[in-house]
Design an enzyme around this catalytic site. Structure first.
Site, PDB file in Angstrom:
ATOM      1  N   ASP A  67       0.907  -1.254  -0.044  1.00  0.00           N
ATOM      2  CA  ASP A  67       0.021  -0.088   0.027  1.00  0.00           C
ATOM      3  C   ASP A  67       0.740   1.452   0.028  1.00  0.00           C
ATOM      4  O   ASP A  67       1.935   1.255  -0.011  1.00  0.00           O
ATOM      5  CB  ASP A  67      -1.043  -0.027   1.236  1.00  0.00           C
ATOM      6  CG  ASP A  67      -0.059  -0.352   2.555  1.00  0.00           C
ATOM      7  OD1 ASP A  67       0.893  -0.458   2.541  1.00  0.00           O
ATOM      8  OD2 ASP A  67      -1.019  -0.616   3.432  1.00  0.00           O
ATOM      9  N   ASP A 128      -7.479  -3.127  14.409  1.00  0.00           N
ATOM     10  CA  ASP A 128      -8.752  -3.327  14.137  1.00  0.00           C
ATOM     11  C   ASP A 128      -8.863  -4.488  13.155  1.00  0.00           C
ATOM     12  O   ASP A 128     -10.045  -4.717  12.675  1.00  0.00           O
ATOM     13  CB  ASP A 128      -9.385  -2.075  13.549  1.00  0.00           C
ATOM     14  CG  ASP A 128      -8.861  -1.463  12.266  1.00  0.00           C
ATOM     15  OD1 ASP A 128      -7.694  -2.029  11.786  1.00  0.00           O
ATOM     16  OD2 ASP A 128      -9.172  -0.531  11.777  1.00  0.00           O
ATOM     17  N   HIS A 130      -7.125  -4.821  10.166  1.00  0.00           N
ATOM     18  CA  HIS A 130      -6.850  -4.396   8.775  1.00  0.00           C
ATOM     19  C   HIS A 130      -5.525  -5.219   8.332  1.00  0.00           C
ATOM     20  O   HIS A 130      -4.638  -5.109   9.241  1.00  0.00           O
ATOM     21  CB  HIS A 130      -6.986  -2.875   8.676  1.00  0.00           C
ATOM     22  CG  HIS A 130      -5.863  -2.282   8.907  1.00  0.00           C
ATOM     23  ND1 HIS A 130      -5.909  -1.082  10.083  1.00  0.00           N
ATOM     24  CD2 HIS A 130      -4.393  -2.137   8.401  1.00  0.00           C
ATOM     25  CE1 HIS A 130      -4.589  -0.533  10.272  1.00  0.00           C
ATOM     26  NE2 HIS A 130      -3.914  -0.836   9.115  1.00  0.00           N
ATOM     27  N   GLU A 135      -9.697  -1.881   5.538  1.00  0.00           N
ATOM     28  CA  GLU A 135     -10.436  -1.508   6.909  1.00  0.00           C
ATOM     29  C   GLU A 135     -11.424  -2.316   7.187  1.00  0.00           C
ATOM     30  O   GLU A 135     -12.033  -2.988   5.985  1.00  0.00           O
ATOM     31  CB  GLU A 135     -10.743   0.001   6.987  1.00  0.00           C
ATOM     32  CG  GLU A 135      -9.561   1.080   6.765  1.00  0.00           C
ATOM     33  CD  GLU A 135      -8.676   1.083   8.169  1.00  0.00           C
ATOM     34  OE1 GLU A 135      -8.704   0.134   9.073  1.00  0.00           O
ATOM     35  OE2 GLU A 135      -8.069   2.018   8.386  1.00  0.00           O
TER      36      GLU A 135
HETATM   37  C1  GLP Z   1      -0.327   0.431   8.638  1.00  0.00           C
HETATM   38  C2  GLP Z   1      -0.108  -0.555   7.125  1.00  0.00           C
HETATM   39  C3  GLP Z   1      -0.337  -2.240   7.713  1.00  0.00           C
HETATM   40  C4  GLP Z   1       0.388  -2.286   8.866  1.00  0.00           C
HETATM   41  C5  GLP Z   1      -0.348  -1.867   9.905  1.00  0.00           C
HETATM   42  C6  GLP Z   1       0.157  -2.285  11.251  1.00  0.00           C
HETATM   43  O1  GLP Z   1      -1.854   0.372   8.751  1.00  0.00           O
HETATM   44  N1  GLP Z   1      -0.761  -0.139   6.134  1.00  0.00           N
HETATM   45  O2  GLP Z   1       0.192  -2.779   6.597  1.00  0.00           O
HETATM   46  O3  GLP Z   1       0.153  -3.788   8.872  1.00  0.00           O
HETATM   47  O4  GLP Z   1      -0.091  -0.270   9.707  1.00  0.00           O
HETATM   48  O5  GLP Z   1       1.498  -1.464  11.608  1.00  0.00           O
HETATM   49  P1  GLP Z   1       2.514  -1.711  12.681  1.00  0.00           P
HETATM   50  O6  GLP Z   1       3.223  -2.924  12.272  1.00  0.00           O
HETATM   51  O7  GLP Z   1       3.137  -0.578  12.774  1.00  0.00           O
HETATM   52  O8  GLP Z   1       1.530  -1.990  13.997  1.00  0.00           O
END
Ligand code: GLP
Length: 237
Positions: A67, A128, A130, A135
């Site tokens: 993304d 959440d 995702h 989402e």
């Molecule tokens: C963002 C990214 C996700 C990732 C998520 C969790 O929203 N788009 O791909 O998995 O954050 O992030 P973290 O690993 O910092 O908890």
């Protein structure tokens, strides 16, 4: 679904990096799906170490990132920058082999991905549930699309920005169907703020938990630390 639980993020990241390295060695032109966020940072650090120690080369590897933010204020806020500074600048990956979704023509990304075929997709997970930026209540049939971030995700991701006002409100992300097209999927989750999402994921398919689509895939491994795995035994009994 396989589940590997280790005490520390270091141990989990080492196992994942070893798996990626072994794939790249057996298939030098393999295709990797990559994630951003804090979860995969150590994995990338171990890949860089292995490259510097001449244990692996990424010369023929192709990558597709999950993304990218839309309308970020500064380049430093983008996932392009994140990947450059946590991995790409330090290994021998060819620039032409690096792919990110283009918000101008998101659906093209799916065509490119289907053509290349992702061998291994690395995922983190949002609190959440995702994955990518899909989402809660995103259709399980979604392909690469433009999405609006929830308040919770904006709050969670604010730690990477100067202030919460700087967090973009929109992103372009691989869809859930796109993610599921990978041959193998590895999800890493650490810390107690991920335990509810992991517990929900394991309860079966539920569109309020996008990651639960992984129940449909036959080659998924969850790499969890004790905190993220805290509630899973209750589900499995
Ligand atoms: C963002 C990214 C996700 C990732 C998520 C969790 O929203 N788009 O791909 O998995 O954050 O992030 P973290 O690993 O910092 O908890």
């Amino acid at each position: 679904m396989e589940i590997t639980v280790e005490k520390s993020k270091e141990e989990l990241s080492r196992l994942i990096a070893d798996e990626i390295i072994s794939l790249v060695k057996t298939k030098p032109s393999c295709v990797l799906g990559l994630a951003t966020g804090s979860s995969p940072i150590l994995v990338y650090k171990y890949l860089i170490e292995a490259y510097k120690a001449k244990k692996v080369s990424f010369k023929h590897v192709k990558t597709f990132n999950l993304d990218e933010y839309i309308n970020y204020k500064e380049y430093k806020d983008s996932y392009h920058y994140f990947m450059d500074h946590n991995l790409f600048d330090y290994i021998d990956l060819e620039r032409n082999n690096i792919h990110f979704p283009n918000p101008e023509k998101p659906e093209e990304y799916d065509k490119d991905i289907l053509k290349a075929g992702i061998d291994l997709q690395l995922l983190g997970i949002g609190a959440d549930g995702h994955i990518g930026f899909n989402e809660p209540n995103t259709s399980f049939d979604s392909i690469t699309n433009i999405t609006t971030l929830t308040k919770q995700t904006i709050k969670d991701n604010a730690r990477f920005f100067k202030s919460i006002e700087d967090v973009p409100t929109h992103a372009v992300t691989m869809g859930l169907k796109t993610i599921l097209s990978a041959k193998e999927i590895i999800l890493i989750a650490t810390g107690s703020n991920k335990k509810d999402a992991i517990s929900k994921l394991l309860k079966g398919e539920d569109i309020s938990c996008p990651a639960s689509i992984l129940n449909r895939h036959s080659n998924v491994t969850l790499y969890l630390d004790n905190e993220a795995a805290k509630d899973i035994h209750q589900n499995n009994n």
